[in-house]
Design a protein around this motif. Structure first.
Motif, mmCIF file in Angstrom:
data_model
loop_
_atom_site.group_PDB
_atom_site.id
_atom_site.type_symbol
_atom_site.label_atom_id
_atom_site.label_comp_id
_atom_site.label_asym_id
_atom_site.label_seq_id
_atom_site.Cartn_x
_atom_site.Cartn_y
_atom_site.Cartn_z
ATOM 1 N N ALA A 48 0.831 34.107 -58.753
ATOM 2 C CA ALA A 48 1.735 35.110 -59.330
ATOM 3 C C ALA A 48 1.573 35.224 -60.831
ATOM 4 O O ALA A 48 1.412 36.328 -61.371
ATOM 5 C CB ALA A 48 3.185 34.749 -58.987
ATOM 6 N N THR A 83 5.617 49.161 -62.837
ATOM 7 C CA THR A 83 6.433 48.314 -61.964
ATOM 8 C C THR A 83 6.325 48.768 -60.508
ATOM 9 O O THR A 83 6.143 47.946 -59.596
ATOM 10 C CB THR A 83 7.904 48.344 -62.421
ATOM 11 O OG1 THR A 83 7.978 47.902 -63.780
ATOM 12 C CG2 THR A 83 8.764 47.442 -61.555
ATOM 13 N N TRP A 87 4.406 46.554 -57.482
ATOM 14 C CA TRP A 87 5.132 46.166 -56.261
ATOM 15 C C TRP A 87 4.398 46.650 -55.016
ATOM 16 O O TRP A 87 4.224 45.894 -54.050
ATOM 17 C CB TRP A 87 6.551 46.721 -56.299
ATOM 18 C CG TRP A 87 7.381 46.274 -55.127
ATOM 19 C CD1 TRP A 87 8.021 45.072 -54.985
ATOM 20 C CD2 TRP A 87 7.646 47.024 -53.938
ATOM 21 N NE1 TRP A 87 8.664 45.021 -53.773
ATOM 22 C CE2 TRP A 87 8.458 46.200 -53.114
ATOM 23 C CE3 TRP A 87 7.297 48.295 -53.491
ATOM 24 C CZ2 TRP A 87 8.913 46.631 -51.848
ATOM 25 C CZ3 TRP A 87 7.743 48.717 -52.239
ATOM 26 C CH2 TRP A 87 8.534 47.901 -51.440
ATOM 27 N N TRP A 90 1.285 44.504 -54.396
ATOM 28 C CA TRP A 90 1.627 43.237 -53.743
ATOM 29 C C TRP A 90 1.934 43.457 -52.261
ATOM 30 O O TRP A 90 1.528 42.659 -51.403
ATOM 31 C CB TRP A 90 2.842 42.602 -54.419
ATOM 32 C CG TRP A 90 2.567 41.840 -55.675
ATOM 33 C CD1 TRP A 90 2.845 42.224 -56.956
ATOM 34 C CD2 TRP A 90 1.996 40.532 -55.787
ATOM 35 N NE1 TRP A 90 2.473 41.254 -57.856
ATOM 36 C CE2 TRP A 90 1.947 40.198 -57.162
ATOM 37 C CE3 TRP A 90 1.514 39.610 -54.852
ATOM 38 C CZ2 TRP A 90 1.443 38.986 -57.632
ATOM 39 C CZ3 TRP A 90 1.007 38.397 -55.318
ATOM 40 C CH2 TRP A 90 0.981 38.102 -56.687
ATOM 41 N N ARG A 91 2.646 44.540 -51.945
ATOM 42 C CA ARG A 91 3.068 44.781 -50.559
ATOM 43 C C ARG A 91 1.923 45.239 -49.661
ATOM 44 O O ARG A 91 1.796 44.791 -48.518
ATOM 45 C CB ARG A 91 4.172 45.852 -50.531
ATOM 46 C CG ARG A 91 5.493 45.419 -51.100
ATOM 47 C CD ARG A 91 6.238 44.447 -50.215
ATOM 48 N NE ARG A 91 6.570 45.006 -48.913
ATOM 49 C CZ ARG A 91 7.238 44.363 -47.963
ATOM 50 N NH1 ARG A 91 7.641 43.122 -48.183
ATOM 51 N NH2 ARG A 91 7.496 44.924 -46.802
ATOM 52 N N ARG A 268 3.744 36.186 -50.225
ATOM 53 C CA ARG A 268 5.148 36.626 -50.231
ATOM 54 C C ARG A 268 5.920 35.969 -51.371
ATOM 55 O O ARG A 268 6.621 36.631 -52.142
ATOM 56 C CB ARG A 268 5.788 36.314 -48.885
ATOM 57 C CG ARG A 268 7.171 36.946 -48.703
ATOM 58 C CD ARG A 268 7.756 36.676 -47.320
ATOM 59 N NE ARG A 268 6.982 37.333 -46.274
ATOM 60 C CZ ARG A 268 6.231 36.685 -45.380
ATOM 61 N NH1 ARG A 268 6.134 35.361 -45.426
ATOM 62 N NH2 ARG A 268 5.564 37.344 -44.466
ATOM 63 N N SER A 269 5.791 34.645 -51.498
ATOM 64 C CA SER A 269 6.464 33.949 -52.601
ATOM 65 C C SER A 269 5.885 34.367 -53.945
ATOM 66 O O SER A 269 6.624 34.543 -54.927
ATOM 67 C CB SER A 269 6.310 32.433 -52.430
ATOM 68 O OG SER A 269 6.918 31.995 -51.244
ATOM 69 N N ARG A 271 4.658 37.212 -54.709
ATOM 70 C CA ARG A 271 5.141 38.556 -55.055
ATOM 71 C C ARG A 271 6.500 38.483 -55.746
ATOM 72 O O ARG A 271 6.734 39.144 -56.762
ATOM 73 C CB ARG A 271 5.243 39.420 -53.795
ATOM 74 C CG ARG A 271 5.730 40.837 -54.089
ATOM 75 C CD ARG A 271 5.816 41.688 -52.835
ATOM 76 N NE ARG A 271 6.917 41.287 -51.974
ATOM 77 C CZ ARG A 271 6.776 40.818 -50.733
ATOM 78 N NH1 ARG A 271 5.570 40.653 -50.215
ATOM 79 N NH2 ARG A 271 7.819 40.497 -50.008
ATOM 80 N N ARG A 272 7.402 37.666 -55.220
ATOM 81 C CA ARG A 272 8.735 37.558 -55.821
ATOM 82 C C ARG A 272 8.650 36.996 -57.244
ATOM 83 O O ARG A 272 9.306 37.495 -58.160
ATOM 84 C CB ARG A 272 9.624 36.666 -54.946
ATOM 85 C CG ARG A 272 9.875 37.229 -53.549
ATOM 86 C CD ARG A 272 10.964 36.435 -52.836
ATOM 87 N NE ARG A 272 11.102 36.886 -51.453
ATOM 88 C CZ ARG A 272 10.634 36.221 -50.405
ATOM 89 N NH1 ARG A 272 9.975 35.072 -50.585
ATOM 90 N NH2 ARG A 272 10.807 36.684 -49.183
ATOM 91 N N ILE A 273 7.844 35.958 -57.400
ATOM 92 C CA ILE A 273 7.693 35.358 -58.738
ATOM 93 C C ILE A 273 7.029 36.350 -59.689
ATOM 94 O O ILE A 273 7.492 36.570 -60.813
ATOM 95 C CB ILE A 273 6.847 34.074 -58.648
ATOM 96 C CG1 ILE A 273 7.544 33.022 -57.788
ATOM 97 C CG2 ILE A 273 6.578 33.511 -60.053
ATOM 98 C CD1 ILE A 273 6.657 31.848 -57.422
ATOM 99 N N MET A 275 6.713 39.694 -59.583
ATOM 100 C CA MET A 275 7.477 40.895 -59.930
ATOM 101 C C MET A 275 8.642 40.558 -60.859
ATOM 102 O O MET A 275 8.966 41.336 -61.763
ATOM 103 C CB MET A 275 7.985 41.590 -58.665
ATOM 104 C CG MET A 275 6.905 42.280 -57.855
ATOM 105 S SD MET A 275 5.883 43.442 -58.821
ATOM 106 C CE MET A 275 7.132 44.569 -59.476
ATOM 107 N N SER A 276 9.285 39.404 -60.655
ATOM 108 C CA SER A 276 10.373 39.000 -61.559
ATOM 109 C C SER A 276 9.833 38.806 -62.972
ATOM 110 O O SER A 276 10.438 39.266 -63.955
ATOM 111 C CB SER A 276 11.021 37.705 -61.059
ATOM 112 O OG SER A 276 11.587 37.882 -59.781
#
Length: 494
Positions: A48, A83, A87, A90-91, A268-269, A271-273, A275-276
């Motif tokens: 990430a 942004t 996203w 990543w998806r 998946r993890s 992506r969250r890290i 994007m934040s």
């Protein structure tokens, strides 16, 4: 200009730390797979943060704050588009690309993936995609060199020409030595430094001006249009700014981070890290430029540097608002942004020259040790060319980035997306899409039709070319569809 000892020490410690990481990565680099892709061993956090750091470059701390400082909040449409694009990347792309490249002969590079995905025995796809990488990435590398030179020029009072070489030297050293692992490990450190700088600096600017309310009053008093999201923007201009998000699907230096994850389940993890981190950094960069308007309006005697070049707004605020030790850390964040992106761009160019041109055409049976050393020499070659391209002191970081970003987004983006989701896509379709996207960007850039950012027509025409040419030709072979189906099954299973 007098250079403070604390600032020199801070920069020196930071650069030495990055070079040390390069040496540690060198010890962990056993073969060319390790040098180019880190042995596909990156966890979610490193995936990430290295994807984010390699993406943002000096543009994040210089180009974007400078655009906001000069034109107001309306320039933040770029951040919104980025942004959304990140996203979706990543998806849609990240996990699929990780799985598909492994099923396609464990492909290490995008040209390698395209070659095996479409069974291109002519090697035409490999050559054209490698050439596209070399052309646009050399321009992209030049933008990083310009950003680094601006930093050293402003901070240490060097001449621009001297700053060019000094700014690039550390990046070249650790990329040359440690390859992909060095880049990924240093990116994690650099991403942490960047987010620290972009959260702390706007907070201190707001405090210095007297709070958010007072800042907004000062900005409005200077020019009320600075608060207008639609200032002097037509529908086409807004679409152009949002269109930056399309570039993500085709950026080799970001896509290789997805390919290097230890599994598609880590995405998946990650992506969250990722994007934040990205959202916080973009908000901070916008805030630096926006509230910087208020600070320099209140302190016109300190505005000489930003009046000369708006892209120096972060540099000037860090120097003016913090003691030299903290300022040195904050300004190291610019160097971190520059180094993180420039290093992976140099490595992608090196891999294109080594894995996609040198090995298949000149030395098919080259040993792993030979490939690693050829890769290192290619890093030096591309770096020197980028420094020569950056020699013009009138270069602007954002302008150089926008051209290279569009080139990759249009040439590779549609090809990558369709290759991962459409089993009917063919070799000729990929070739048509790649060439159409690249040529459209180059031509549209020259004529600037409709004032539309060239990535948008390039992306659309490339997508049409892929579909039309693929449907008009022979179907993919049973072996190709079998590999595609196996990869798709593995992706959806987990």
């Amino acid at each position: 200009m007098t250079v403070s000892t604390p600032m020199l020490i801070t920069f020196g410690v930071y650069i030495l730390g990055m070079v040390l990481i390069g040496f540690l990565a060198w010890r962990a680099t056993k073969n060319f797979d390790d040098y180019i892709l880190g042995g596909r061993s990156l966890g979610a956090l490193v995936t990430a943060l290295s994807a984010g750091a390699s993406d943002m470059s000096g543009w994040l701390l210089m180009g974007l704050p400078g655009a906001i400082f000069i034109s107001g909040i309306s320039e933040s449409w770029i951040a919104i588009g980025l942004t959304l694009g990140a996203w979706l990347n990543w998806r849609i792309v990240a996990g699929r690309l990780r799985v598909h490249t492994e099923h396609q002969n464990n492909a290490l590079t995008l040209p390698d993936f395209f070659t095996h995905r479409f069974e291109d025995r002519s090697k035409l796809l490999r050559v054209i995609s490698a050439l596209i990488i070399l052309v646009f990435f050399t321009i992209y590398c030049a933008s990083g060199v310009v950003a680094g030179a601006r930093l050293f020029e402003s901070t240490f009072g060097m001449s621009y020409q001297s700053a060019l070489w000094v700014g690039a030297a550390a990046t070249i050293i650790y990329t040359f030595i440690g390859g992909f692992l060095a880049i990924s490990w240093t990116d994690t450190v650099q991403a942490s430094l960047m987010i620290f700088a972009l959260i702390l600096t706007p907070v201190m600017v707001i405090i210095a001006v007297g709070g958010i309310g007072d800042s907004l009053q000062v900005i409005a008093a200077k020019n009320a249009e600075n608060l207008d999201m639609f200032k002097n923007l037509s529908v086409i201009a807004i679409i152009s700014l949002l269109g930056w998000g399309l570039g993500y699907f085709g950026q080799p230096h970001i896509l290789t981070r997805f390919m290097a994850a230890d599994s598609h389940r880590a995405i998946r993890s990650a992506r969250r890290i990722g994007m934040s981190w990205m959202i916080l950094c973009l908000l901070g960069a916008v805030a630096v430029g926006f509230f910087g308007i208020a600070y320099f309006q209140n302190n016109p005697q300190q505005a000489g540097g930003v009046n000369q070049n708006g892209e120096r707004v972060f540099i000037e605020l860090a120097r003016l608002l913090f003691n030299p030790w903290i300022a040195g850390i904050l300004l190291s964040a610019i160097l971190a942004a520059v180094m993180s992106t420039l290093s992976c761009q140099l490595l992608v160019c090196s891999s294109a020259l080594t894995e996609d041109l040198y090995k298949p055409f000149l030395r098919v049976n080259a040993s792993q040790r030979e490939l690693v050393w050829v890769g290192r020499l290619m890093v030096l070659l591309v770096a020197v060319i980028a420094i020569l391209l950056a020699a013009n002191p009138e270069n602007r970081v954002l302008g150089l980035v926008s051209y290279a970003w569009a080139g990759f987004g249009a040439a590779f983006g549609p090809v990558v997306i369709f290759s991962l989701i459409w089993r009917r896509m063919t070799r000729n379709g990929a070739l048509a899409g790649m060439v159409t996207g690249a040529v459209t960007v180059v031509i549209w850039k020259q004529f600037a039709w409709l004032g539309l950012y060239e990535i948008i027509p390039g992306f659309l025409f490339a997508s049409l070319a892929i579909v039309l040419v693929s449907l008009s030709g022979n179907k993919p072979t049973p072996a190709a569809t079998q590999r595609f189906d196996a990869a798709r099954k593995e992706y959806h299973a987990g």
